[in-house]
Design an enzyme around this catalytic site. Structure first.
Site, PDB file in Angstrom:
ATOM      1  N   HIS A 260      17.618  53.640  51.554  1.00 53.41           N
ATOM      2  CA  HIS A 260      18.673  54.091  52.469  1.00 53.41           C
ATOM      3  C   HIS A 260      18.094  54.669  53.761  1.00 53.41           C
ATOM      4  O   HIS A 260      18.748  54.636  54.808  1.00 53.41           O
ATOM      5  CB  HIS A 260      19.540  55.171  51.807  1.00 53.41           C
ATOM      6  CG  HIS A 260      20.579  54.636  50.861  1.00 53.41           C
ATOM      7  ND1 HIS A 260      21.634  53.876  51.285  1.00 53.41           N
ATOM      8  CD2 HIS A 260      20.725  54.772  49.520  1.00 53.41           C
ATOM      9  CE1 HIS A 260      22.396  53.561  50.230  1.00 53.41           C
ATOM     10  NE2 HIS A 260      21.860  54.085  49.149  1.00 53.41           N
TER      11      HIS A 260
ATOM     12  N   CYS B  72      25.931  51.674  43.977  1.00 53.62           N
ATOM     13  CA  CYS B  72      25.654  52.557  45.101  1.00 53.62           C
ATOM     14  C   CYS B  72      26.961  53.202  45.530  1.00 53.62           C
ATOM     15  O   CYS B  72      27.995  52.529  45.594  1.00 53.62           O
ATOM     16  CB  CYS B  72      25.057  51.749  46.258  1.00 53.62           C
ATOM     17  SG  CYS B  72      24.697  52.746  47.719  1.00 53.62           S
TER      18      CYS B  72
ATOM     19  N   HIS C 228      15.593  52.924  45.327  1.00 56.07           N
ATOM     20  CA  HIS C 228      16.949  52.718  45.851  1.00 56.07           C
ATOM     21  C   HIS C 228      17.283  53.759  46.924  1.00 56.07           C
ATOM     22  O   HIS C 228      17.747  53.409  48.015  1.00 56.07           O
ATOM     23  CB  HIS C 228      17.960  52.784  44.693  1.00 56.07           C
ATOM     24  CG  HIS C 228      19.389  52.689  45.139  1.00 56.07           C
ATOM     25  ND1 HIS C 228      20.197  51.636  44.788  1.00 56.07           N
ATOM     26  CD2 HIS C 228      20.151  53.514  45.904  1.00 56.07           C
ATOM     27  CE1 HIS C 228      21.397  51.809  45.353  1.00 56.07           C
ATOM     28  NE2 HIS C 228      21.396  52.945  46.012  1.00 56.07           N
ATOM     29  N   GLU C 229      17.036  55.030  46.606  1.00 52.40           N
ATOM     30  CA  GLU C 229      17.412  56.091  47.556  1.00 52.40           C
ATOM     31  C   GLU C 229      16.585  56.015  48.825  1.00 52.40           C
ATOM     32  O   GLU C 229      17.115  56.193  49.929  1.00 52.40           O
ATOM     33  CB  GLU C 229      17.282  57.469  46.902  1.00 52.40           C
ATOM     34  CG  GLU C 229      18.216  57.708  45.726  1.00 52.40           C
ATOM     35  CD  GLU C 229      19.662  57.348  45.984  1.00 52.40           C
ATOM     36  OE1 GLU C 229      20.107  57.446  47.138  1.00 52.40           O
ATOM     37  OE2 GLU C 229      20.345  56.929  45.027  1.00 52.40           O
TER      38      GLU C 229
HETATM   39 NI    NI Z   1      22.803  53.916  47.259  1.00 50.71          NI
END
Ligand code: NI
Length: 177
Positions: free
Chosen positions: A145, A99, A141-142
């Site tokens: 966030h 990341c 994953h994104e």
């Molecule tokens: Ni990330």
């Protein structure tokens, strides 16, 4: 414009981001330009607005070839706003992740293997895709966030979490940061 990427430990990465209500605006276009410039400069495969301190539900991702993930199949370059994720089935698979907010480290993270995701593009057009594998991993994953979740929070086996250069033999390939 290339923006500073917030690093893990910054409380702004732990917020729940706000829904975007207006599309096709100059502000949104400028944000997406900045995300693109910042992601390209850092050599990432995706980035979320909270990583540059903008608390909105906007992510971008995609690449033809990634030096960070040399074996990964291409993922279409995508702007995804106000995403909704729906896992298809309970099957998960493990894979290495890094990341841009956690520089130098990599870890194995379980993710849903198949996924439907919906959302909007920068003009408000609908996006609705069913994907699997690395594409599904990147989206999960994104979008994490946007809810203040960083991948180390999802690591289960900490024997497979560490510095990329030290992990190179385990990962099977040296992955530049
Ligand atoms: Ni990330």
């Amino acid at each position: 414009m290339i923006r500073e990427i917030l690093r893990m430990g910054d409380p702004r990465l732990l917020r729940c981001a706000r829904t975007v209500s207006e599309f096709g605006t100059a502000e949104l276009a400028a944000l997406i330009d900045d995300l693109r410039d910042t992601m390209a400069d850092a050599g990432g495969v995706g980035i979320a607005a909270p990583q540059i301190g903008v608390n909105l539900r906007v992510v971008i991702f995609g690449f033809q070839h990634s030096d960070r993930y040399p074996g990964a199949p291409p993922v279409p370059e995508t702007v995804l706003i106000n995403p909704i994720l729906e896992p298809l089935g309970a099957e998960t698979e493990e894979g290495w992740e890094g990341c841009l907010s956690v520089p130098g480290l990599r870890g194995v993270v379980p993710r849903y293997r198949r996924l439907r995701y919906q959302g909007r593009d920068e003009q408000g057009g609908r996006i609705d895709r069913t994907v699997e594998g690395f594409h599904a991993r990147v989206v999960q994953h994104e979008c994490d966030h946007l809810d203040g979740v960083l991948y180390p929070m999802r690591v289960q086996d900490f024997s497979r979490f560490g510095f990329a250069d030290a992990l190179a033999s385990q990962m099977g390939t040296a992955v530049p940061d």
